[in-house]
Design a protein around this motif. Structure first.
Motif, PDB file in Angstrom:
ATOM      1  N   HIS A  60       0.776  -1.218  -0.032  1.00 44.59           N
ATOM      2  CA  HIS A  60      -0.032  -0.039  -0.157  1.00 44.59           C
ATOM      3  C   HIS A  60       0.765   1.384   0.180  1.00 44.59           C
ATOM      4  O   HIS A  60       2.145   1.228  -0.097  1.00 44.59           O
ATOM      5  CB  HIS A  60      -0.881  -0.147   1.035  1.00 44.59           C
ATOM      6  N   TYR A  69      -7.906  -2.282  -0.127  1.00 45.06           N
ATOM      7  CA  TYR A  69      -7.454  -2.614  -1.351  1.00 45.06           C
ATOM      8  C   TYR A  69      -7.580  -3.928  -1.869  1.00 45.06           C
ATOM      9  O   TYR A  69      -7.792  -4.331  -2.866  1.00 45.06           O
ATOM     10  CB  TYR A  69      -5.745  -2.055  -1.668  1.00 45.06           C
ATOM     11  N   TYR A 131       1.086   0.584  -4.601  1.00 38.02           N
ATOM     12  CA  TYR A 131       0.592   1.930  -4.724  1.00 38.02           C
ATOM     13  C   TYR A 131       1.311   3.187  -4.138  1.00 38.02           C
ATOM     14  O   TYR A 131       1.745   2.974  -2.910  1.00 38.02           O
ATOM     15  CB  TYR A 131      -0.841   1.815  -4.407  1.00 38.02           C
ATOM     16  N   GLU A 211      -6.861   6.291  -5.057  1.00 38.29           N
ATOM     17  CA  GLU A 211      -8.058   5.585  -5.338  1.00 38.29           C
ATOM     18  C   GLU A 211      -7.918   4.537  -6.323  1.00 38.29           C
ATOM     19  O   GLU A 211      -6.873   4.471  -7.040  1.00 38.29           O
ATOM     20  CB  GLU A 211      -9.204   6.815  -6.144  1.00 38.29           C
ATOM     21  N   LEU A 212      -8.702   3.697  -6.117  1.00 37.09           N
ATOM     22  CA  LEU A 212      -8.765   2.508  -7.102  1.00 37.09           C
ATOM     23  C   LEU A 212      -9.985   1.918  -7.585  1.00 37.09           C
ATOM     24  O   LEU A 212     -10.682   0.910  -7.006  1.00 37.09           O
ATOM     25  CB  LEU A 212      -7.790   1.187  -6.437  1.00 37.09           C
ATOM     26  N   ALA A 215     -11.885  -1.652  -8.966  1.00 36.68           N
ATOM     27  CA  ALA A 215     -10.768  -2.273  -8.753  1.00 36.68           C
ATOM     28  C   ALA A 215     -10.904  -3.867  -9.481  1.00 36.68           C
ATOM     29  O   ALA A 215      -9.855  -4.170  -9.829  1.00 36.68           O
ATOM     30  CB  ALA A 215     -10.417  -2.396  -7.375  1.00 36.68           C
TER      31      ALA A 215
END
Length: 237
Positions: A60, A69, A131, A211-212, A215
């Protein structure tokens, strides 16, 4: 016509065999579960098919938390081998809920190996999804140990990914949000492609840094691309 005692006994035993096989083939629930890691924080794990230990690692961002996530693309992760979310080892704030990673690549590599070992797997030929700060760490892992961290999905990295660092990887997908600093990932993908490293750039519509959205689709497409386009795994020496 009647059956012999032996035939009746065989008939009674055989129905149990398919039932045992069926139980072994049932998928575990599609959820991210905490897996204790000796001497470290727990990892969040979505197992691969039939409960296999993951072949994907998720890192992360700065002062983030990986559970959300990992849960967001659990189905895509399972279809591609499962995912292990490694928590940061430096707390952000007194409550310790959010965290970041120490910049020591050797330390993070050791933590990944320990976490995978804790769930019965090993750290070889992994896909590493990073990320933001996680993308920075993933790039350094792949530079040092390309056989172990062989394919990358880098999202919103804080620096432009380097073809010189990633010259030995099998392939990479570079992602950014539409409202993020897209030039870094675009330039990184262009550099990798120019160096004959399999790579592609993708953009997430409407997304800001961190942001995802959508996903499942985004990760499924990225992992599909790596399956189809990455270099073949080198033969063991």
């Amino acid at each position: 016509m009647g059956c012999s005692k032996e035939e009746r006994a065989l008939a009674e035993e055989q129905p149990g065999q398919p039932a045992m096989m069926e139980r072994r083939s049932v998928e575990p629930p599609l959820a991210a579960n905490e897996v204790p890691v000796p001497g470290d924080l727990p990892a969040f794990v979505v197992t691969g098919p039939l409960g296999a230990c993951p072949r994907i690692v998720f890192l992360h961002g700065m002062c983030g938390h990986g559970l959300g996530y990992v849960q967001a693309f659990a189905r895509a992760a399972r279809e591609h081998g499962g995912v292990l979310g490694l928590q940061g080892n430096v707390p952000c704030g007194a409550d310790g809920v959010f965290s970041k990673y120490s910049p020591d690549a050797e330390e993070q590599d050791g933590r990944i190996r320990s976490a995978l070992s804790a769930c019965g797997g090993e750290a070889e030929d992994l896909v590493v999804i990073g990320y933001s700060q996680g993308a920075y760490i993933a790039e350094r892992l792949a530079e040092r140990w390309p056989d172990r961290h062989s394919r990358l999905v880098l999202i919103g990295a804080p620096t432009t990914p380097s073809a010189a660092r990633l010259r030995n990887i099998r392939g990479a997908v570079l992602l950014s949000g539409e409202h993020d600093a897209t030039y870094r990932m675009k330039d990184g993908a262009s550099g990798l492609i120019a160096a004959k490293i399999p790579a592609v750039y993708r953009e997430m519509p409407g997304a800001r840094h961190g942001e995802l959205p959508d996903a499942e689709r985004v990760m499924d497409e990225a992992l599909d691309w790596l399956d189809a386009s990455a270099r073949p795994r080198p033969e063991p020496r």
